[in-house]
Design an enzyme around this catalytic site. Sequence first.
Site, mmCIF file in Angstrom:
data_model
loop_
_atom_site.group_PDB
_atom_site.id
_atom_site.type_symbol
_atom_site.label_atom_id
_atom_site.label_comp_id
_atom_site.label_asym_id
_atom_site.label_seq_id
_atom_site.Cartn_x
_atom_site.Cartn_y
_atom_site.Cartn_z
ATOM 1 N N MET A 140 -5.628 -7.185 8.563
ATOM 2 C CA MET A 140 -5.094 -6.354 9.548
ATOM 3 C C MET A 140 -6.070 -5.186 9.725
ATOM 4 O O MET A 140 -7.183 -4.854 9.066
ATOM 5 C CB MET A 140 -3.542 -5.999 9.446
ATOM 6 C CG MET A 140 -2.749 -7.221 9.146
ATOM 7 S SD MET A 140 -1.343 -6.922 8.910
ATOM 8 C CE MET A 140 -1.293 -6.507 7.120
ATOM 9 N N HIS A 142 -15.682 -8.565 0.405
ATOM 10 C CA HIS A 142 -14.930 -9.323 1.178
ATOM 11 C C HIS A 142 -15.044 -10.873 0.702
ATOM 12 O O HIS A 142 -13.761 -11.515 0.209
ATOM 13 C CB HIS A 142 -15.035 -9.379 2.556
ATOM 14 C CG HIS A 142 -14.108 -10.162 3.307
ATOM 15 N ND1 HIS A 142 -14.514 -11.393 3.676
ATOM 16 C CD2 HIS A 142 -13.056 -9.837 4.013
ATOM 17 C CE1 HIS A 142 -13.531 -11.990 4.477
ATOM 18 N NE2 HIS A 142 -12.472 -11.299 4.688
ATOM 19 N N GLY A 169 -8.292 -7.203 4.197
ATOM 20 C CA GLY A 169 -9.172 -6.992 5.517
ATOM 21 C C GLY A 169 -8.487 -7.771 6.672
ATOM 22 O O GLY A 169 -9.041 -7.764 7.561
ATOM 23 N N ARG A 214 -3.065 -1.214 -6.804
ATOM 24 C CA ARG A 214 -2.088 -2.380 -6.637
ATOM 25 C C ARG A 214 -2.277 -3.456 -7.967
ATOM 26 O O ARG A 214 -3.458 -3.110 -8.351
ATOM 27 C CB ARG A 214 -2.371 -3.097 -5.394
ATOM 28 C CG ARG A 214 -3.485 -4.096 -5.098
ATOM 29 C CD ARG A 214 -3.602 -4.858 -4.094
ATOM 30 N NE ARG A 214 -5.293 -4.733 -3.793
ATOM 31 C CZ ARG A 214 -5.849 -4.917 -2.681
ATOM 32 N NH1 ARG A 214 -5.193 -4.777 -1.580
ATOM 33 N NH2 ARG A 214 -7.149 -4.888 -2.828
ATOM 34 N N CYS A 274 11.269 -38.026 -9.571
ATOM 35 C CA CYS A 274 9.859 -38.608 -9.724
ATOM 36 C C CYS A 274 8.871 -38.782 -8.493
ATOM 37 O O CYS A 274 8.070 -39.435 -8.580
ATOM 38 C CB CYS A 274 10.155 -40.079 -10.443
ATOM 39 S SG CYS A 274 10.868 -41.116 -9.251
ATOM 40 N N LYS A 277 0.913 -1.132 -0.100
ATOM 41 C CA LYS A 277 0.097 -0.086 0.079
ATOM 42 C C LYS A 277 0.818 1.205 0.055
ATOM 43 O O LYS A 277 0.733 2.238 -0.909
ATOM 44 C CB LYS A 277 -0.814 -0.021 1.307
ATOM 45 C CG LYS A 277 -2.202 0.824 1.054
ATOM 46 C CD LYS A 277 -3.008 0.716 2.259
ATOM 47 C CE LYS A 277 -3.710 -0.529 2.547
ATOM 48 N NZ LYS A 277 -4.252 -0.784 3.799
ATOM 49 N N TYR A 291 14.993 -33.577 -16.320
ATOM 50 C CA TYR A 291 13.613 -33.478 -16.517
ATOM 51 C C TYR A 291 12.874 -33.815 -15.120
ATOM 52 O O TYR A 291 13.316 -34.044 -14.046
ATOM 53 C CB TYR A 291 12.976 -34.900 -17.292
ATOM 54 C CG TYR A 291 13.204 -36.071 -16.718
ATOM 55 C CD1 TYR A 291 12.192 -36.714 -15.816
ATOM 56 C CD2 TYR A 291 14.415 -36.769 -16.841
ATOM 57 C CE1 TYR A 291 12.382 -37.802 -15.157
ATOM 58 C CE2 TYR A 291 14.598 -38.012 -16.487
ATOM 59 C CZ TYR A 291 13.825 -38.787 -15.392
ATOM 60 O OH TYR A 291 13.817 -39.937 -14.781
ATOM 61 N N ARG A 339 -2.957 3.438 8.526
ATOM 62 C CA ARG A 339 -3.402 2.014 7.622
ATOM 63 C C ARG A 339 -2.425 1.212 7.767
ATOM 64 O O ARG A 339 -1.219 1.345 7.456
ATOM 65 C CB ARG A 339 -3.811 2.410 6.164
ATOM 66 C CG ARG A 339 -4.715 3.737 6.155
ATOM 67 C CD ARG A 339 -4.505 4.440 4.753
ATOM 68 N NE ARG A 339 -5.308 3.456 3.773
ATOM 69 C CZ ARG A 339 -5.274 3.652 2.497
ATOM 70 N NH1 ARG A 339 -4.766 4.714 2.046
ATOM 71 N NH2 ARG A 339 -5.741 2.653 1.664
ATOM 72 N N SER A 352 17.104 -40.930 -10.623
ATOM 73 C CA SER A 352 15.957 -40.169 -10.663
ATOM 74 C C SER A 352 15.623 -40.095 -9.082
ATOM 75 O O SER A 352 15.654 -41.178 -8.257
ATOM 76 C CB SER A 352 14.701 -41.317 -11.259
ATOM 77 O OG SER A 352 13.472 -40.657 -10.918
HETATM 78 P P1 ADP Z 1 -7.626 -2.402 3.772
HETATM 79 O O1 ADP Z 1 -6.262 -2.570 3.557
HETATM 80 O O2 ADP Z 1 -8.584 -3.103 4.494
HETATM 81 O O3 ADP Z 1 -8.407 -2.021 2.261
HETATM 82 P P2 ADP Z 1 -7.293 0.431 3.740
HETATM 83 O O4 ADP Z 1 -6.159 0.965 4.722
HETATM 84 O O5 ADP Z 1 -7.236 0.614 2.490
HETATM 85 O O6 ADP Z 1 -7.714 -1.032 4.598
HETATM 86 O O7 ADP Z 1 -8.682 1.442 4.520
HETATM 87 C C1 ADP Z 1 -9.801 0.996 4.118
HETATM 88 C C2 ADP Z 1 -10.535 2.077 3.430
HETATM 89 O O8 ADP Z 1 -10.438 3.218 4.073
HETATM 90 C C3 ADP Z 1 -10.082 2.788 2.216
HETATM 91 O O9 ADP Z 1 -10.349 1.857 0.939
HETATM 92 C C4 ADP Z 1 -10.325 4.102 2.082
HETATM 93 O O10 ADP Z 1 -11.590 4.037 1.366
HETATM 94 C C5 ADP Z 1 -10.602 4.345 3.677
HETATM 95 N N1 ADP Z 1 -9.553 5.446 3.839
HETATM 96 C C6 ADP Z 1 -8.197 5.148 4.222
HETATM 97 N N2 ADP Z 1 -7.426 6.055 4.291
HETATM 98 C C7 ADP Z 1 -8.310 7.267 4.063
HETATM 99 C C8 ADP Z 1 -8.113 8.651 4.004
HETATM 100 N N3 ADP Z 1 -6.938 8.957 4.845
HETATM 101 N N4 ADP Z 1 -9.082 9.200 3.613
HETATM 102 C C9 ADP Z 1 -10.375 8.771 3.269
HETATM 103 N N5 ADP Z 1 -10.438 7.568 3.436
HETATM 104 C C10 ADP Z 1 -9.585 6.650 3.750
HETATM 105 MG MG MG Z 2 -7.641 -0.772 1.037
#
Ligand code: ADP
Ligand code: MG
Length: 878
Positions: free
Chosen positions: A103, A450, A101, A334, A830, A23, A850, A92, A762
């Site tokens: 962490m 999710h 989701g 990503r 093998c 990220k 192989y 984050r 082998s």
């Molecule tokens: P995950 O890894 O679970 O996707 P994120 O860190 O991406 O968690 O956060 C989840 C959501 O929170 C992001 O997709 C975004 O929509 C919202 N978010 C995170 N940081 C910000 C921010 N600085 N301003 C507005 N929304 C945010």
């Molecule tokens: Mg995210």
Amino acid sequence: MVAKYVYDFTEGNRNLKDLLGGKGANLAEMTNLGLPVPPGFTITSDACRHYLAEGVVPDGLEQEVAEHLDALESQMGRTLGQADDPLLVSVRSGAKFSMPGMMETVLNIGLNDESVHGLAKQAGGNDRFAWDSYRRLIQMFGKTVLGIDGDRFEEALEALKDRRQDTDLDANELQQLVETFKGIVREETGKDFPADPREQMRLAVMAVFDSWNAPRAILYRRQERIPADLGTAVNIVAMVFGNVGNDSGTGVAFTRDPGTGRQGLYGDYLQNAQGEDVVAGIRNTIPLEELERIDKHSYDELLTIMETLENHYKDLCDIEFTIERGKLWMLQTRVGKRTAAAAFCIATQLVDQGLITLDEAVTRVTGDQLAQLMFPRFDAAAEKKKIAKGMNASPGAAVGKAVFSSARAVELAERGEDVILVRRETNPDDLAGMIAARGILTSRGGKTSHAAVVARGMGKTCVCGAEELEVSTAERTFTAPGGVVVSEGDVISIDGTSGQVFLGEVPVVDSAVVEYFEGAAPDDDLVRAVDRIMRHADAARRLGVRANADTPDDAARARRFGAQGIGLCRTEHMFLGERRQLVEDLVLATDDAERQAALDALEPLQKADFTQIFEAMGGDPVTIRLIDPPLHEFLPDIVELSVKAATEEATEKDRKLLSAVKRLHEQNPMLGLRGVRLGLVIPGLFAMQVRAIAQAAKEVPGATPEIMIPLVAAVQELEAVRDEAAGILAEAGVEALIGTMIEVPRAALTAGQIAEAAEFFSFGTNDLTQMAWGFSRDDVEASFFSNYLDLGIFGVSPFESLDREGVGRLIEIAVREGRAARPGLHLGICGEHGGDPDSVHFCHEVGLDYVSCSPFRIPVARLEAGRAALAETDSDTR
Ligand code: ADP
Ligand code: MG
Ligand code: MG
């Protein structure tokens, strides 16, 4: 030099994933591309690793964070939590590999009883928005940082909403909710919700660090084979707001369809909402296309950005964005997860678009993905009762008993039952059940929910958002249109390719990709993509691919699937069925004449077996392993025999058999009288097999047998049987290589000597692994391997994926010393590992000629051998 633990977004780039996490690295990359990313900075995963190992953050970290925060504050012209005009941030998580989701992330850090008014003022007196943000902070902070059960907050929210939507709550109600939430915090922790913004931030950072070791994160890592010691980076990002009103919102999107690879826009949007609302399925999202109607300017900008990202990353990207009062902000991107089918289609599309080469395309797909495309699909011609249709989130055909909770899914799966996990929507706590289930069915949420994201990542069949279904977790039922009620335990079938849900078990047939490997002409985009990539992989690979095949049918299939020979033809099945009789005679023989009579009876039967296999392989080499298992495996069960021998009907033979079984009993049969030892102890046994091979080879023009001696530990063993076999071959006028398996550690360590007597090696990596570790495979996998995985002694069972450090080293020694003694020594593998992607790469690296694997794995091995030749495994593509 002092260690650097914090990077501003302007300092990082996409190649720094190890340090900044995916990220953070990509936020930096987007920042430097000039895209609209809110400013922020990243605390490295080094800092997290230090914290997890030492229990305290590294020296200087707090100071460095403070400096970066100061810089952010002066850039934004407001300070964190400033009472009259607050800067808010999100904290984050973000590890090297995406763990959707798994962490924690906390939004709206910096709000308290004062700054909430400042925030309202900032938004032009929008009290509702400010209180909504505040209640979100307490809720997220309470759950993730303070460890309070999230249901406590959810229940309070639900009670207040009373069936309305969250957007229907007004400022007063939200203010009241904040008070309720604060009360919950006090009740649960004995303390007040922390009002100091910098303290909020500090605690949130720690919570993100700690979330690396949350149970669900551990489980996910194990499932996805992500190393346990990477740690997570932490991103501090200035908040932008999608919950200011209907001119704001938040969304997720893919630059192509992650399900099929089809080009075109793909995503979900939610007005007046904050980030996690979209994936959590709080309200029903709208398709991204509709944003054009709502906010054309932002929509057009988003499309342009998506194109920029695709051209830049040269791959499908997924993105998270927010619109704040008409202004678009990018919050994440990503290289996106995709289904196996999409991976093949996208790779070849990108070649056609001139973005990547065909070489790169081969490295963009994996053997695991190819294996998924070979799973069966539902029989279109079968009669079926369709009860609903949802979104085709992750393809495949899954049949199983409906279950309504993660725990129940795990429980039934442990008993060996196939289950389909049915939920309204899933959340990260459902992970164990999702892993245990054959498939996942939800009634809410889109292709970016999710359930969909996680299922695609795992290659698990998923139908999501089947909105016609009423799921009742409490009653463990769901109701489909027309009053069909499905209760726990009822069998359903879900088709992740079409999104259809059926009552009962629907029969399955071969997938289109298997039909293609069987010889059918490519007739759709996916199969054409597979064909193109396979051809290129075949042209590129240096490793040959052979099959483990014991029967003419298997041999023929293996050849259609592209095998260039048989690397392991076991002969023990040729002693089963009606022929057991003859093995019994062999064991009971009391003199040479009786023994020879039994062998003479077996010889023509063996010869016929080999003739058929040679015919099926049409001149390609067939490596035949002489009999390997202990002979008592062919005799009747000792208990049955004892019972029978005690009765009136017992014959003389029964009594003799019983005493033979007792005599042959071994404490450790796998280390007992088997393999080459049998050949040395039972005169004529190997000679009979070699004669049968020679006679069969004479009958089938072009037949290319290779004779393989199992379980050799010392060159003297091999010499004895080799001389006898070579004599028989010479007499028959048949040429065949004579070689050995390397499956006993001593053989690997004395490979130089053994190579003097062997024309090929082998590697029998099942036994070699078993003996190198001292593990009895049949016992340990079920008994303590899960403890070993928990303890991190290995990340994956060494029987599944070759243990490079130990077993791999034995192989390296044998390759080096074997080739030194006999240049041109032919080398293969093998064991089961011959079809495992990582192990195939190892075999390429160590210079084998192989790999040999079961017929269904042959395409996988071909592809991985091509990938190994074209590039070292890019572990970032998972
Ligand atoms: P995950 O890894 O679970 O996707 P994120 O860190 O991406 O968690 O956060 C989840 C959501 O929170 C992001 O997709 C975004 O929509 C919202 N978010 C995170 N940081 C910000 C921010 N600085 N301003 C507005 N929304 C945010
Ligand atoms: Mg995210
Ligand atoms: Mg073996």
